[in-house]
Design an enzyme around this catalytic site. Structure first.
Site, PDB file in Angstrom:
ATOM      1  N   HIS A  11      -7.367   2.752 -19.467  1.00 54.05           N
ATOM      2  CA  HIS A  11      -7.696   1.675 -20.359  1.00 54.05           C
ATOM      3  C   HIS A  11      -7.678   2.102 -21.868  1.00 54.05           C
ATOM      4  O   HIS A  11      -7.910   3.186 -22.072  1.00 54.05           O
ATOM      5  CB  HIS A  11      -8.899   1.279 -19.796  1.00 54.05           C
ATOM      6  CG  HIS A  11      -9.371  -0.088 -20.338  1.00 54.05           C
ATOM      7  ND1 HIS A  11      -9.986  -0.231 -21.719  1.00 54.05           N
ATOM      8  CD2 HIS A  11      -9.177  -1.331 -19.888  1.00 54.05           C
ATOM      9  CE1 HIS A  11     -10.136  -1.672 -21.720  1.00 54.05           C
ATOM     10  NE2 HIS A  11      -9.685  -2.187 -20.900  1.00 54.05           N
TER      11      HIS A  11
ATOM     12  N   ASP B   3     -15.026   7.365 -17.031  1.00 46.74           N
ATOM     13  CA  ASP B   3     -14.770   5.793 -17.062  1.00 46.74           C
ATOM     14  C   ASP B   3     -15.206   5.072 -16.049  1.00 46.74           C
ATOM     15  O   ASP B   3     -14.191   4.999 -14.971  1.00 46.74           O
ATOM     16  CB  ASP B   3     -13.630   5.534 -17.841  1.00 46.74           C
ATOM     17  CG  ASP B   3     -13.422   4.134 -18.386  1.00 46.74           C
ATOM     18  OD1 ASP B   3     -14.377   3.084 -17.889  1.00 46.74           O
ATOM     19  OD2 ASP B   3     -12.550   3.513 -18.680  1.00 46.74           O
TER      20      ASP B   3
ATOM     21  N   GLN C  55     -14.634   0.243 -13.864  1.00 46.57           N
ATOM     22  CA  GLN C  55     -14.299  -0.542 -12.582  1.00 46.57           C
ATOM     23  C   GLN C  55     -14.928  -0.007 -11.481  1.00 46.57           C
ATOM     24  O   GLN C  55     -15.205  -0.686 -10.279  1.00 46.57           O
ATOM     25  CB  GLN C  55     -12.774  -0.240 -12.504  1.00 46.57           C
ATOM     26  CG  GLN C  55     -11.923  -1.113 -13.486  1.00 46.57           C
ATOM     27  CD  GLN C  55     -12.053  -2.793 -13.587  1.00 46.57           C
ATOM     28  OE1 GLN C  55     -12.289  -3.227 -12.464  1.00 46.57           O
ATOM     29  NE2 GLN C  55     -12.152  -3.295 -14.546  1.00 46.57           N
TER      30      GLN C  55
ATOM     31  N   LYS D  78     -19.573  -6.293 -15.265  1.00 49.30           N
ATOM     32  CA  LYS D  78     -18.675  -5.953 -14.117  1.00 49.30           C
ATOM     33  C   LYS D  78     -19.480  -5.830 -13.062  1.00 49.30           C
ATOM     34  O   LYS D  78     -18.879  -5.649 -11.801  1.00 49.30           O
ATOM     35  CB  LYS D  78     -17.559  -4.824 -14.583  1.00 49.30           C
ATOM     36  CG  LYS D  78     -16.810  -4.984 -15.800  1.00 49.30           C
ATOM     37  CD  LYS D  78     -15.623  -3.929 -15.825  1.00 49.30           C
ATOM     38  CE  LYS D  78     -14.702  -3.975 -17.083  1.00 49.30           C
ATOM     39  NZ  LYS D  78     -13.726  -5.076 -17.223  1.00 49.30           N
TER      40      LYS D  78
ATOM     41  N   CYS E 268      -5.069  -4.190 -20.944  1.00 48.27           N
ATOM     42  CA  CYS E 268      -5.653  -3.400 -21.935  1.00 48.27           C
ATOM     43  C   CYS E 268      -5.079  -1.887 -21.365  1.00 48.27           C
ATOM     44  O   CYS E 268      -5.887  -0.879 -21.582  1.00 48.27           O
ATOM     45  CB  CYS E 268      -7.273  -3.237 -22.082  1.00 48.27           C
ATOM     46  SG  CYS E 268      -7.747  -4.594 -23.045  1.00 48.27           S
TER      47      CYS E 268
END
Length: 420
Positions: free
Chosen positions: A137, A214, A217, A240, A378
């Site tokens: 991302h 990261d 998600q 999220k 993104c």
């Protein structure tokens, strides 16, 4: 190379997963869009909020709101207890060793920037290298590019294959004595790929290189145990995870956080201030300058309670069945091409549909009450790799159903008919 193989469809009734009760917990799902029942399939961008989170926000503002950490009066003490209680819920959710390792930020993006500007600027110099992957991302690309511009460090990118999987051997080959940091996505937002993060961390740690994950998600879909993974930093966002926007988390190993300079200066990150010098506060407050996002932090705790009440393993199993069914159904639509077919994959279906632009797909589906995402997500380098301007993306959450998958596929067939 390994291929994603859809498993046979398993109905919700076979599993004991109480989907009807779960859907009833989300007021927004009961509405209609353009006269059609809402089918919300944009969960990778942001999830909807259960009533427990909504009620938590209302209750804090109506009964418990005050500034935290600074007051001796009852409301301030109540708010502080709730705020720090949320920190403990986050700690337990990801199995961090201490609440001192949980830093509240505005989201994943700020958490990554914090590491780049605090850890990165204090550790990296000219010629040092940061290693990422080709599926990142923008939030896990741009902060490192900025850091390279500030320090003279070099950004290295490990390649992926046409299934959207990291080429682990080539990643390992890029690790060198110059590598000072590895930053990779746990799960790709554009492809759904779940990276082999345990192997990545082991490879990096063999060279004493710290690893940032990261987790934006991954956090709503997978069990995350930062101590079992042994990652050095883990970043994620509340919105999220069925919580509010504007609140996120940076986990960092305490030894690293202690050695890092503050990211921002101001109130609450200090112990003592004179015009000659400032003594900084202890962890985690050293990195939480100013009045925090009090209510949304508390509501993140409520979201974690909600997810844990269902069970992350049960959620993951439900979403895997949805993805397998959606993949099977998508294969029956002429002209539909999946972008991202990794063997290890989360509940994301990115695709193109012949020459129909994804924005047109998204607009037409919206008129049918179906919410998907269309664009580069993104992740423009991913689009460049697959030589597409954009994809359409349907992403599933804990409240989505097989019937909604059927509605999506019927909608796609209508889009094809409209474009002849």
């Amino acid at each position: 190379m390994p291929q994603f193989i859809p498993q046979p469809q398993l109905q919700v009734a076979d599993t004991g997963y109480d989907l009807a009760r779960i859907r009833a917990d989300f007021p927004i799902l009961a509405q209609s869009i353009h006269g059609k029942p809402l089918v919300y399939l944009d969960n990778a961008a942001s999830t909807q909020k259960p009533r427990a989170v909504i009620d938590c926000i209302r209750k804090v503002y109506e009964e418990d709101y005050a500034n935290v950490h600074r007051g001796v009066h009852t409301l301030s003490q109540r708010a502080t207890d709730l705020f720090e209680g949320a920190r403990e819920k986050v700690r337990a959710f990801i199995n961090a060793g201490s609440e001192r390792e949980i830093i509240f930020t505005r989201g994943t993006t700020e958490a990554i920037n914090l590491v780049a500007q605090s850890y990165g600027r204090s550790k990296l110099g000219a010629g040092d290298e940061i290693l990422i992957t080709a599926m990142e991302h923008h939030s896990n690309i741009v902060p490192w590019q900025m850091l390279c511009g500030q320090t003279g460090a070099v950004l290295k990118v490990a390649p992926i294959n046409l299934d959207g999987e990291l080429l682990l051997d080539e990643f390992a080959a890029l690790l060198s004595e110059r590598t000072q940091l590895v930053a990779v996505t746990h799960m790709s937002n554009a492809l759904g790929t779940i990276n082999p993060v345990a192997e990545i961390i082991a490879l990096a740690h063999a060279r004493s290189v710290p690893v940032l994950l990261d987790g934006a998600q991954a956090i709503p879909h997978l069990t995350v145990d930062v101590r079992a993974l042994d990652c050095d930093f883990y970043a994620f966002s509340g919105h999220k995870l069925y919580g509010p926007s504007g609140i996120g988390v940076l986990y960092g190993k305490e030894t690293l956080l202690k050695a890092m300079p503050p990211y921002q200066g101001g109130g609450d990150m200090i112990r003592q201030v004179t015009f000659e010098k400032t003594e900084y506060n202890s962890l985690p407050y050293k990195f939480e300058a100013g009045t925090p996002n009090i209510v949304d932090t508390i509501a993140l705790g409520a979201a974690i309670d909600y997810v844990r009440g269902i069970g992350i393993e049960a959620i993951a199993a439900h979403e895997h069945r949805l993805l397998a069914y959606a993949t099977e159904r998508a294969a029956q639509i002429d002209g539909l091409k999946l972008i991202g077919t990794a063997h290890a994959k989360g509940a994301i279906l990115s695709f193109t549909l012949g020459r129909i632009h994804p924005h047109d797909i998204g607009t037409l589906l919206d008129h049918m009450g179906i919410a998907i995402r269309a664009g580069h997500h993104c992740a423009m380098p991913v689009m460049d790799f697959f030589q597409v301007p954009a994809t359409a993306r349907a992403s599933f959450g804990l409240y989505n159903s097989f019937e909604e998958v059927d509605t999506l596929m019927a909608g796609l067939r209508q889009v094809i008919e409209i474009f002849g």
